[in-house]
Design a protein around this motif. Structure first.
Motif, short mmCIF file in Angstrom:
data_model
loop_
_atom_site.label_atom_id
_atom_site.label_comp_id
_atom_site.label_asym_id
_atom_site.label_seq_id
_atom_site.Cartn_x
_atom_site.Cartn_y
_atom_site.Cartn_z
N CYS A 170 0.83 -1.29 0.09
CA CYS A 170 0.20 -0.05 0.03
C CYS A 170 0.84 1.19 -0.13
O CYS A 170 0.45 2.35 0.34
CB CYS A 170 -0.90 -0.04 1.19
SG CYS A 170 -0.05 0.20 2.59
N SER A 172 2.31 4.78 -1.09
CA SER A 172 1.64 5.55 -1.77
C SER A 172 2.39 6.37 -2.72
O SER A 172 2.26 7.68 -3.14
CB SER A 172 0.93 6.64 -0.91
OG SER A 172 1.72 7.27 0.08
N SER A 201 3.22 9.03 -7.17
CA SER A 201 2.20 9.74 -7.82
C SER A 201 2.31 11.38 -7.29
O SER A 201 2.53 11.68 -6.28
CB SER A 201 0.70 9.33 -7.52
OG SER A 201 -0.19 10.04 -7.92
N PHE A 216 -6.27 3.32 0.65
CA PHE A 216 -5.98 1.95 0.22
C PHE A 216 -7.24 0.89 0.23
O PHE A 216 -7.77 0.56 1.47
CB PHE A 216 -5.10 1.38 0.70
CG PHE A 216 -4.66 -0.13 0.30
CD1 PHE A 216 -4.00 -0.39 -0.84
CD2 PHE A 216 -5.02 -1.05 1.35
CE1 PHE A 216 -3.75 -1.78 -0.87
CE2 PHE A 216 -4.85 -2.34 1.02
CZ PHE A 216 -4.11 -2.80 0.04
N TYR A 234 -4.92 10.60 -2.83
CA TYR A 234 -4.28 9.25 -3.44
C TYR A 234 -5.02 8.21 -3.32
O TYR A 234 -5.73 7.99 -2.48
CB TYR A 234 -2.84 9.20 -2.86
CG TYR A 234 -2.30 7.97 -3.32
CD1 TYR A 234 -1.51 7.93 -4.29
CD2 TYR A 234 -2.45 6.83 -2.56
CE1 TYR A 234 -0.72 6.66 -4.82
CE2 TYR A 234 -1.83 5.39 -2.83
CZ TYR A 234 -0.91 5.50 -3.87
OH TYR A 234 -0.31 4.43 -4.32
N HIS A 285 -5.30 3.91 -4.03
CA HIS A 285 -4.74 2.71 -4.25
C HIS A 285 -5.82 1.73 -4.24
O HIS A 285 -6.53 1.39 -3.20
CB HIS A 285 -3.63 2.45 -3.42
CG HIS A 285 -2.79 1.12 -3.40
ND1 HIS A 285 -1.72 0.78 -3.10
CD2 HIS A 285 -3.51 -0.17 -4.25
CE1 HIS A 285 -1.41 -0.50 -3.63
NE2 HIS A 285 -2.38 -0.91 -4.07
N LYS A 328 -7.19 -2.45 -4.93
CA LYS A 328 -6.74 -3.54 -5.11
C LYS A 328 -7.62 -4.46 -6.21
O LYS A 328 -8.94 -4.23 -6.11
CB LYS A 328 -6.95 -4.63 -3.82
CG LYS A 328 -6.41 -5.95 -3.82
CD LYS A 328 -5.06 -6.06 -3.96
CE LYS A 328 -4.40 -5.46 -2.86
NZ LYS A 328 -2.92 -5.62 -2.90
N ALA A 349 -7.87 5.00 -10.11
CA ALA A 349 -6.72 5.01 -9.29
C ALA A 349 -5.39 5.41 -9.60
O ALA A 349 -5.22 5.45 -10.99
CB ALA A 349 -6.88 3.44 -8.86
N ASP A 350 -4.62 5.76 -8.63
CA ASP A 350 -3.10 6.16 -8.85
C ASP A 350 -2.46 4.92 -8.84
O ASP A 350 -1.43 4.97 -9.51
CB ASP A 350 -2.65 7.01 -7.69
CG ASP A 350 -3.45 8.26 -7.34
OD1 ASP A 350 -2.83 9.35 -8.19
OD2 ASP A 350 -4.39 8.30 -6.93
N ARG A 351 -2.82 3.90 -8.19
CA ARG A 351 -2.11 2.59 -8.20
C ARG A 351 -2.97 1.45 -8.10
O ARG A 351 -4.02 1.76 -7.29
CB ARG A 351 -1.04 2.45 -7.07
CG ARG A 351 -0.36 1.05 -6.93
CD ARG A 351 0.73 1.08 -6.03
NE ARG A 351 1.88 1.81 -6.75
CZ ARG A 351 3.01 1.87 -6.11
NH1 ARG A 351 3.27 1.27 -4.86
NH2 ARG A 351 4.21 2.33 -6.54
N SER A 363 -2.91 -2.57 -7.41
CA SER A 363 -2.33 -4.03 -7.04
C SER A 363 -2.84 -5.01 -7.28
O SER A 363 -4.09 -5.36 -6.73
CB SER A 363 -1.41 -3.70 -5.83
OG SER A 363 -2.39 -3.71 -4.64
N GLN A 376 1.52 -0.21 -11.15
CA GLN A 376 1.17 -1.47 -10.30
C GLN A 376 2.31 -2.05 -9.26
O GLN A 376 3.33 -1.79 -9.69
CB GLN A 376 0.58 -2.62 -11.38
CG GLN A 376 1.81 -3.44 -12.21
CD GLN A 376 1.11 -4.44 -12.71
OE1 GLN A 376 0.50 -5.28 -12.28
NE2 GLN A 376 1.23 -4.37 -14.01
#
Ligand code: SF4
Length: 478
Positions: free
Chosen positions: A20, A22, A25, A106, A138, A140, A142, A159-161, A163, A273
């Motif tokens: 997680c 951050s 970004s 997250f 931000y 994240h 899943k 999303a910014d990220r 995973s 990712q």
């Protein structure tokens, strides 16, 4: 159940996911919008167990239909269950953000129904945050293994990220420890995420590892004696994932990251990712884990691989009953991962089939240097940047400073510390135009072949973390 009780259950249920961070970004503020994801605006704090808590880290639901043995939320575990409605979670994120409790979120979930249904609920939260609430913090998300490519692409849009956790380092362990997940389902999400970020996944070839990667001399394997994944496999062959690059002459992760083939017009997924590997729940060696991690970076443009020491929560016969999480092993893997990303090392330089585990007492760079003394000493007045990076005690910043400082006049040993060089390590491996540094506080000349050199390079992590480490017989496996 009230929201606070749900939050207690669902934030506690999320705490074992290490993926997680951050970082990566810098989402700017929008005119008329709310918040921003700029790195400077994010305040990180860390829990006592090292997990990031600067984000609202919570599950949408922990009523998971799947049964991963290492996971506290698995179907067969007897824990309190709860779930938010998407709208409830949206309100929570916005309220917490407005109160300045959080800098981002997250959001993950146990699998409720099927992967696509779960993904749709997570996306619904993300879309509402971004579109209706104009929230620009931000985020994240899943991704659920097996979710469709369209849904993964939509998650990447908001999303910014994103995973997706690979969790186990081999297909065989995944099959026995997380039977509802499959390599195909995980890698298809990784491929979709790479494409969403403007990166064409690289072609991969199947491979497997020889028995020496999981040596019978590894006493750690006795801890897994009751595991079906290990009993036969350690003596035969352990199939690993289909993630070897087609070319044997592959670049280093550092080179690829510098030359990232990311489409500059791809506005989605600015933080890329990431994935998580659970360490210690299955018998694979560090060599297998690092080889896999390297390939994930190279093949799917992975931004980070997180190594999460297996936390034995409630007993399950599919995983070992460890006295505690193998934190020293997790620590060494993170150090080795750092060598991929910032020092130009390749996995097979750090470990190999006949040396499958990281040294418990030395950081991986010192261990590599002691095994490669023919490459030392390095003359700091002549070496190029990559050669300097290989010296224990010299990092990217101090290597750059050395290059700048020596352009005026040749450096002497006493100048190196002021450039950021950690002399208690570097002294054994450098000269300054033939002048060998002295060991700090001593009249001894630094010599890596001297009997005291290894002892001088021990970093003390074993003492700090060793109480909860799986006890491998490092000599036997060397
Ligand atoms: S899918 Fe597996 S790891 Fe994820 S919440 Fe369910 S049991 Fe846990």
């Amino acid at each position: 159940m009230d929201t606070i009780r749900k939050l207690e259950i669902l934030s506690d249920a999320a705490k074992y996911d290490a993926s997680c961070s951050s970082s990566g970004s810098a989402r700017p503020a929008l005119s008329g919008g709310l918040g921003n994801g700029a790195v400077g605006g994010i305040c990180h704090t860390w829990a006592a167990d090292g997990r990031c808590v600067s984000l609202l880290k919570v599950l949408l639901s922990n009523a998971c239909a799947w049964d991963c043995a290492y996971c506290v939320n698995r179907r067969s575990n007897d824990v309190s269950r709860a779930g938010f409605e998407p709208e409830e979670l949206v309100r929570l994120v916005i309220d917490f953000y407005k109160r300045n409790y959080i800098e981002g979120a997250f959001l993950s979930s146990g699998v409720t129904g099927c992967p696509d249904t779960t993904m749709e609920r997570l996306i619904s939260v993300a879309r509402t945050l971004r579109v209706r609430e104009r929230w620009n913090g931000y985020l994240h998300l899943k991704a659920i293994p097996g979710a469709s490519e369209q849904l993964v692409a939509e998650a990447a849009r908001w999303a910014d990220r994103v995973s997706v956790n690979i969790e186990l380092p081999s297909a065989e362990s995944l099959g026995s420890v997380a039977p509802d997940k499959s390599p195909r389902a995980i890698f298809s999400v990784m491929r979709s995420l790479a494409r969403a970020g403007g990166f064409e996944p690289r072609r991969l070839l199947p491979t497997d590892v020889t028995p020496s990667s999981v040596p019978s001399s590894n006493p750690g394997s006795t801890a897994f004696g009751n595991l079906p994944a290990v009993s036969g496999a350690a003596a035969e062959r352990v199939p690993v994932y289909d993630v070897r690059l087609a070319s044997t002459d592959r670049p280093s992760v550092m080179e690829v990251r510098k030359d990232r083939r990311r489409n500059p017009e791809a506005a989605v997924l600015p933080a890329g990712q990431s994935t998580q590997l659970v360490v210690g729940a299955s018998p694979e060696s560090d060599a297998v884990i690092l080889g896999l991690a390297e390939n994930l970076y190279l093949a799917y443009d992975g931004r980070r691989v997180y190594y999460s020491a297996f936390v034995p929560t409630t007993p399950d016969p599919r995983v070992p009953a460890l006295p505690g999480p193998p934190l020293l092993r997790e620590h060494r893997l993170y150090q080795a991962d750092w060598l991929f990303r910032f020092y130009g090392f390749k996995a097979d330089e750090i470990l190999s089939a006949d040396r499958p585990f990281l040294d418990a007492d030395l950081d991986p760079k010192c261990a590599w240097a002691l095994r490669n003394l023919d490459r030392f000493p390095v003359d700091v007045n002549r070496a190029d940047y990559l050669e300097l990076l290989r010296v224990p005690g010299i990092g990217p910043r101090s290597a750059s400073r050395i290059l700048r400082a020596r352009s005026g006049s040749a450096l002497k040993p006493e100048a190196l510390q002021a450039l950021g060089v950690v002399m208690k390590r570097a002294a054994f491996f450098v000269t300054c135009s033939g002048t060998v540094p002295r060991i700090a506080g001593s009249m001894k000349s630094a010599n890596p072949e001297a009997a005291f050199a290894r002892a001088a390079l021990v970093d003390g992590a074993r003492e700090k973390l060793g109480g909860t480490q799986l006890e491998f017989d490092w000599d036997a496996s060397a």
